[in-house]
Design a protein around this motif. Structure first.
Motif, PDB file in Angstrom:
ATOM      1  N   ALA A 160       0.825  -1.211   0.000  1.00  0.00           N
ATOM      2  CA  ALA A 160       0.000   0.000   0.000  1.00  0.00           C
ATOM      3  C   ALA A 160       0.854   1.254   0.000  1.00  0.00           C
ATOM      4  O   ALA A 160       0.537   2.248  -0.651  1.00  0.00           O
ATOM      5  N   PHE A 161       1.956   1.245   0.785  1.00  0.00           N
ATOM      6  CA  PHE A 161       2.841   2.414   0.876  1.00  0.00           C
ATOM      7  C   PHE A 161       4.079   2.281  -0.003  1.00  0.00           C
ATOM      8  O   PHE A 161       5.016   3.081   0.095  1.00  0.00           O
ATOM      9  N   LYS A 162       4.069   1.185  -0.826  1.00  0.00           N
ATOM     10  CA  LYS A 162       5.188   0.945  -1.755  1.00  0.00           C
ATOM     11  C   LYS A 162       6.511   0.891  -1.018  1.00  0.00           C
ATOM     12  O   LYS A 162       7.507   1.490  -1.429  1.00  0.00           O
ATOM     13  N   LEU A 163       6.519   0.200   0.094  1.00  0.00           N
ATOM     14  CA  LEU A 163       7.758   0.020   0.863  1.00  0.00           C
ATOM     15  C   LEU A 163       8.445  -1.251   0.405  1.00  0.00           C
ATOM     16  O   LEU A 163       7.819  -2.231   0.018  1.00  0.00           O
ATOM     17  N   GLU A 164       9.762  -1.236   0.480  1.00  0.00           N
ATOM     18  CA  GLU A 164      10.529  -2.421   0.155  1.00  0.00           C
ATOM     19  C   GLU A 164      10.440  -3.401   1.322  1.00  0.00           C
ATOM     20  O   GLU A 164      10.588  -3.008   2.479  1.00  0.00           O
ATOM     21  N   PRO A 165      10.184  -4.656   1.066  1.00  0.00           N
ATOM     22  CA  PRO A 165      10.134  -5.625   2.166  1.00  0.00           C
ATOM     23  C   PRO A 165      11.498  -5.786   2.804  1.00  0.00           C
ATOM     24  O   PRO A 165      12.532  -5.573   2.159  1.00  0.00           O
ATOM     25  N   GLN A 166      11.496  -6.134   4.082  1.00  0.00           N
ATOM     26  CA  GLN A 166      12.760  -6.383   4.770  1.00  0.00           C
ATOM     27  C   GLN A 166      13.392  -7.644   4.224  1.00  0.00           C
ATOM     28  O   GLN A 166      12.804  -8.385   3.436  1.00  0.00           O
ATOM     29  N   THR A 167      14.603  -7.875   4.637  1.00  0.00           N
ATOM     30  CA  THR A 167      15.360  -9.015   4.111  1.00  0.00           C
ATOM     31  C   THR A 167      14.564 -10.293   4.269  1.00  0.00           C
ATOM     32  O   THR A 167      13.984 -10.565   5.319  1.00  0.00           O
ATOM     33  N   LYS A 168      14.507 -11.047   3.221  1.00  0.00           N
ATOM     34  CA  LYS A 168      13.795 -12.316   3.238  1.00  0.00           C
ATOM     35  C   LYS A 168      14.642 -13.388   3.912  1.00  0.00           C
ATOM     36  O   LYS A 168      15.855 -13.277   4.012  1.00  0.00           O
ATOM     37  N   LYS A 169      13.930 -14.419   4.374  1.00  0.00           N
ATOM     38  CA  LYS A 169      14.629 -15.527   5.027  1.00  0.00           C
ATOM     39  C   LYS A 169      15.530 -16.224   4.021  1.00  0.00           C
ATOM     40  O   LYS A 169      15.149 -16.492   2.895  1.00  0.00           O
ATOM     41  N   LYS A 170      16.735 -16.505   4.450  1.00  0.00           N
ATOM     42  CA  LYS A 170      17.727 -17.112   3.585  1.00  0.00           C
ATOM     43  C   LYS A 170      17.426 -18.594   3.389  1.00  0.00           C
ATOM     44  O   LYS A 170      16.951 -19.266   4.294  1.00  0.00           O
ATOM     45  N   ASN A 171      17.687 -19.080   2.186  1.00  0.00           N
ATOM     46  CA  ASN A 171      17.566 -20.515   1.928  1.00  0.00           C
ATOM     47  C   ASN A 171      18.892 -21.184   2.256  1.00  0.00           C
ATOM     48  O   ASN A 171      19.927 -20.870   1.662  1.00  0.00           O
ATOM     49  N   TYR A 172      18.856 -22.104   3.216  1.00  0.00           N
ATOM     50  CA  TYR A 172      20.077 -22.756   3.660  1.00  0.00           C
ATOM     51  C   TYR A 172      20.219 -24.127   3.001  1.00  0.00           C
ATOM     52  O   TYR A 172      19.230 -24.814   2.747  1.00  0.00           O
ATOM     53  N   ASP A 173      21.460 -24.477   2.754  1.00  0.00           N
ATOM     54  CA  ASP A 173      21.760 -25.767   2.128  1.00  0.00           C
ATOM     55  C   ASP A 173      21.762 -26.849   3.216  1.00  0.00           C
ATOM     56  O   ASP A 173      22.801 -27.270   3.722  1.00  0.00           O
ATOM     57  N   VAL A 174      20.533 -27.262   3.604  1.00  0.00           N
ATOM     58  CA  VAL A 174      20.372 -28.256   4.678  1.00  0.00           C
ATOM     59  C   VAL A 174      19.390 -29.320   4.175  1.00  0.00           C
ATOM     60  O   VAL A 174      18.349 -28.981   3.615  1.00  0.00           O
ATOM     61  N   ASP A 175      19.738 -30.610   4.393  1.00  0.00           N
ATOM     62  CA  ASP A 175      18.876 -31.671   3.856  1.00  0.00           C
ATOM     63  C   ASP A 175      17.550 -31.753   4.627  1.00  0.00           C
ATOM     64  O   ASP A 175      17.424 -31.273   5.763  1.00  0.00           O
ATOM     65  N   ALA A 176      16.572 -32.380   3.971  1.00  0.00           N
ATOM     66  CA  ALA A 176      15.204 -32.423   4.504  1.00  0.00           C
ATOM     67  C   ALA A 176      15.127 -33.175   5.830  1.00  0.00           C
ATOM     68  O   ALA A 176      14.362 -32.813   6.728  1.00  0.00           O
ATOM     69  N   ASP A 177      15.899 -34.266   5.989  1.00  0.00           N
ATOM     70  CA  ASP A 177      15.861 -35.043   7.246  1.00  0.00           C
ATOM     71  C   ASP A 177      16.324 -34.197   8.420  1.00  0.00           C
ATOM     72  O   ASP A 177      15.746 -34.247   9.512  1.00  0.00           O
ATOM     73  N   PHE A 178      17.382 -33.399   8.194  1.00  0.00           N
ATOM     74  CA  PHE A 178      17.886 -32.526   9.261  1.00  0.00           C
ATOM     75  C   PHE A 178      16.815 -31.490   9.634  1.00  0.00           C
ATOM     76  O   PHE A 178      16.568 -31.240  10.811  1.00  0.00           O
ATOM     77  N   GLN A 179      16.176 -30.907   8.620  1.00  0.00           N
ATOM     78  CA  GLN A 179      15.132 -29.909   8.883  1.00  0.00           C
ATOM     79  C   GLN A 179      13.997 -30.498   9.716  1.00  0.00           C
ATOM     80  O   GLN A 179      13.537 -29.890  10.692  1.00  0.00           O
ATOM     81  N   ALA A 180      13.546 -31.709   9.345  1.00  0.00           N
ATOM     82  CA  ALA A 180      12.427 -32.334  10.064  1.00  0.00           C
ATOM     83  C   ALA A 180      12.797 -32.655  11.503  1.00  0.00           C
ATOM     84  O   ALA A 180      12.024 -32.429  12.431  1.00  0.00           O
ATOM     85  N   THR A 181      14.033 -33.161  11.688  1.00  0.00           N
ATOM     86  CA  THR A 181      14.477 -33.534  13.043  1.00  0.00           C
ATOM     87  C   THR A 181      14.567 -32.306  13.939  1.00  0.00           C
ATOM     88  O   THR A 181      14.097 -32.307  15.080  1.00  0.00           O
ATOM     89  N   VAL A 182      15.160 -31.236  13.425  1.00  0.00           N
ATOM     90  CA  VAL A 182      15.327 -30.022  14.220  1.00  0.00           C
ATOM     91  C   VAL A 182      13.976 -29.376  14.505  1.00  0.00           C
ATOM     92  O   VAL A 182      13.738 -28.859  15.605  1.00  0.00           O
ATOM     93  N   ARG A 183      13.074 -29.414  13.535  1.00  0.00           N
ATOM     94  CA  ARG A 183      11.744 -28.827  13.756  1.00  0.00           C
ATOM     95  C   ARG A 183      11.019 -29.563  14.876  1.00  0.00           C
ATOM     96  O   ARG A 183      10.383 -28.948  15.733  1.00  0.00           O
ATOM     97  N   ASP A 184      11.108 -30.919  14.895  1.00  0.00           N
ATOM     98  CA  ASP A 184      10.471 -31.697  15.977  1.00  0.00           C
ATOM     99  C   ASP A 184      11.091 -31.346  17.322  1.00  0.00           C
ATOM    100  O   ASP A 184      10.393 -31.226  18.333  1.00  0.00           O
ATOM    101  N   MET A 185      12.428 -31.171  17.346  1.00  0.00           N
ATOM    102  CA  MET A 185      13.110 -30.832  18.596  1.00  0.00           C
ATOM    103  C   MET A 185      12.648 -29.466  19.106  1.00  0.00           C
ATOM    104  O   MET A 185      12.354 -29.298  20.289  1.00  0.00           O
ATOM    105  N   CYS A 186      12.576 -28.490  18.198  1.00  0.00           N
ATOM    106  CA  CYS A 186      12.123 -27.148  18.585  1.00  0.00           C
ATOM    107  C   CYS A 186      10.682 -27.186  19.091  1.00  0.00           C
ATOM    108  O   CYS A 186      10.327 -26.493  20.049  1.00  0.00           O
ATOM    109  N   GLN A 187       9.836 -28.012  18.456  1.00  0.00           N
ATOM    110  CA  GLN A 187       8.448 -28.130  18.890  1.00  0.00           C
ATOM    111  C   GLN A 187       8.374 -28.660  20.314  1.00  0.00           C
ATOM    112  O   GLN A 187       7.600 -28.178  21.141  1.00  0.00           O
ATOM    113  N   ASN A 188       9.181 -29.685  20.611  1.00  0.00           N
ATOM    114  CA  ASN A 188       9.184 -30.267  21.960  1.00  0.00           C
ATOM    115  C   ASN A 188       9.632 -29.249  22.999  1.00  0.00           C
ATOM    116  O   ASN A 188       9.065 -29.162  24.092  1.00  0.00           O
TER     117      ASN A 188
END
Length: 458
Positions: free
Chosen positions: A373-401
């Motif tokens: 609406a105000f034509k502002l530039e979005p802040q820095t986007k989240k970086k895409n990290y070179d991490v395999d899917a199994d690692f992502q799933a495991t860490v996400r479950d750990m963070c959830q716990n």
């Protein structure tokens, strides 16, 4: 022709039990049937009988009946066993010995029962008939009063208190398969049934209740029996996802409970328990048909019967209703109250996590709209990290716990994690309320820990 009757003749078609007992059945014998059997065996290349498989089957049946407490009891003869039994009918054709008394009234003649049984000839250890060999070994559900089982069995089942009883029935041929039996398998002899009764559903209890005088309707035993029957039927409707019928049963049970006049504290407590169950189950059913205002109404009614702040399931569905109405703050409030009662309840934890993600996504969407609406530039986007899917799933479950904990927690990460993996975890922590990645300086080494600050539950 006489040779045809030297050995038992196998019927080519099954017999209807009702037709057999009525005496109106006719049988035709095909004299070429035995020859055809022999021809078929020769064509299949079968020469010798092998009894080893049969022995294994019998052994398995014997072990199963023992495990299910359906083994034939020890006795010398049926005559010696009869001396310990009582008559269920004046003719003496059905006799009973109760092994374990049931914990309710006599089974109604039109009830639906769940049973296991094993039937034995005199002094036999292997049953010639049993529910254990049918229906994948599951108990058999039978509707009484419809001629679906032997008359002697029906007489015995309606002479016992249930549910949860175990008993013996000695049934004479006249009230079993008839005076001639069904040869070769069913002999025209008395049979001993070992029966375990698991449940009784008095399907007509509500109809009988309506026919009672008002003074009888208010009696504790009549109201509780009727309500328990209505609840049993409601559970069946719920399992079949017939939620409207389920609601009707619970509403009817509440009407019956309101008529009850308990005489002492124990009866008052039982009526209160049934009221609580009815309101909570109604709330669940209304949730299933997307009526959040009705859910809230049931929870409010429950609060008049008991302290709802001590009832986790009611608080949870309070939260569900407010979430359906889009009132996320109220939903989170009740979810957290429920979580405090059951901290390890994963369904509540998931509901909170889903709402947290929804709120963050909504906030990001709203921010994006204002930026456009105000034509502002979005802040820095989240970086895409070179991490395999199994690692992502495991860490996400750990963070959830860690995030699900209501208390302070600290989880130290291994020093072997790569910068990419650490960066992924830092961004992931931002998705969970109160979760941060802390950097620790130990000499020249840097270590990292995931920290969850204690939550203040409102």
């Amino acid at each position: 022709m006489g040779d045809a009757f030297d050995e038992p003749v196998q019927l080519s078609k099954g017999i209807n039990l009702k037709d057999l007992l009525s005496g109106d059945s006719e049988f035709q014998i095909d004299l070429d049937f035995k020859k055809q059997q022999c021809d078929d065996l020769e064509d299949d290349g079968i020469i010798d009988d092998d009894d080893s498989d049969s022995d294994d089957v019998f052994k398995n049946i014997e072990e199963e009946t023992s495990k299910m407490m359906l083994s034939c009891p020890e006795y010398h003869t049926f005559r010696s066993l009869e001396s310990k039994m009582i008559d269920c009918v004046s003719s003496g054709d059905v006799k009973m010995l109760i092994l374990e008394e049931g914990d309710g009234p006599l089974v109604p003649v039109d009830a639906e029962v769940l049973i296991h049984y094993a039937a034995y000839w005199e002094q036999a250890t292997i049953p010639f008939d049993s529910t254990l060999t049918r229906n994948n070994g599951q108990p058999m559900k039978i509707k009484l009063g419809q001629g679906k089982i032997l008359p002697g069995l029906e007489i015995g089942l309606t002479s016992i208190r249930g549910p949860k009883s175990r008993f013996l029935l000695l049934v004479q041929p006249a009230l079993a398969w008839g005076p001639y039996g069904v040869l070769p398998r069913i002999k025209p002899e008395p049979a001993l049934f070992v029966i375990a009764l698991y449940s009784v559903n008095d399907t007509q209890a509500a109809v009988r209740f309506n026919d009672l005088p008002v003074a009888e309707q208010s009696k504790f035993e009549n109201t509780t029996r009727t309500v328990n029957s209505l609840h049993t039927q409601a559970k069946d409707y719920f399992a079949k996802q017939k939620f409207n019928k389920c609601i009707k049963n619970y509403q009817q049970s509440m009407t019956v409970l309101n008529m009850s006049l308990p005489k002492d504290k124990n009866e008052e407590n039982e009526i209160k328990r049934l009221r609580i169950n009815t309101y909570v189950n109604l709330a669940v059913c209304y949730y299933k048909i997307n009526k959040p205002k009705h859910v809230i109404n049931m929870c409010q009614n429950l609060d008049y019967v008991t302290d709802i702040n001590k009832h986790c399931k009611a608080l949870f569905y309070y939260g569900r209703a407010y979430e359906m109405l889009g009132k996320t703050e109220d939903a989170i409030k009740y979810y957290k109250m429920a979580k405090r009662l059951e901290p390890k309840n994963h369904e509540i934890g998931k509901a909170l996590a889903d709402l947290d993600r929804y709120n963050k996504k909504s906030a990001a969407t709203e921010k994006d709209l204002w930026q456009k609406a105000f034509k502002l530039e979005p802040q820095t986007k989240k970086k895409n990290y070179d991490v395999d899917a199994d690692f992502q799933a495991t860490v996400r479950d750990m963070c959830q716990n860690v995030a699900d904990s209501e208390e302070y927690m600290k989880f130290n990460l291994p020093e072997s994690f790569t910068p990419n993996e650490i960066g992924f975890i830092r961004d992931l922590c931002d998705e969970f309320e109160g979760l941060v990645l802390q950097e620790n300086n130990v000499g020249k080494k840097k270590t990292f820990s995931i920290i969850k600050q204690g939550l203040v539950i409102g």
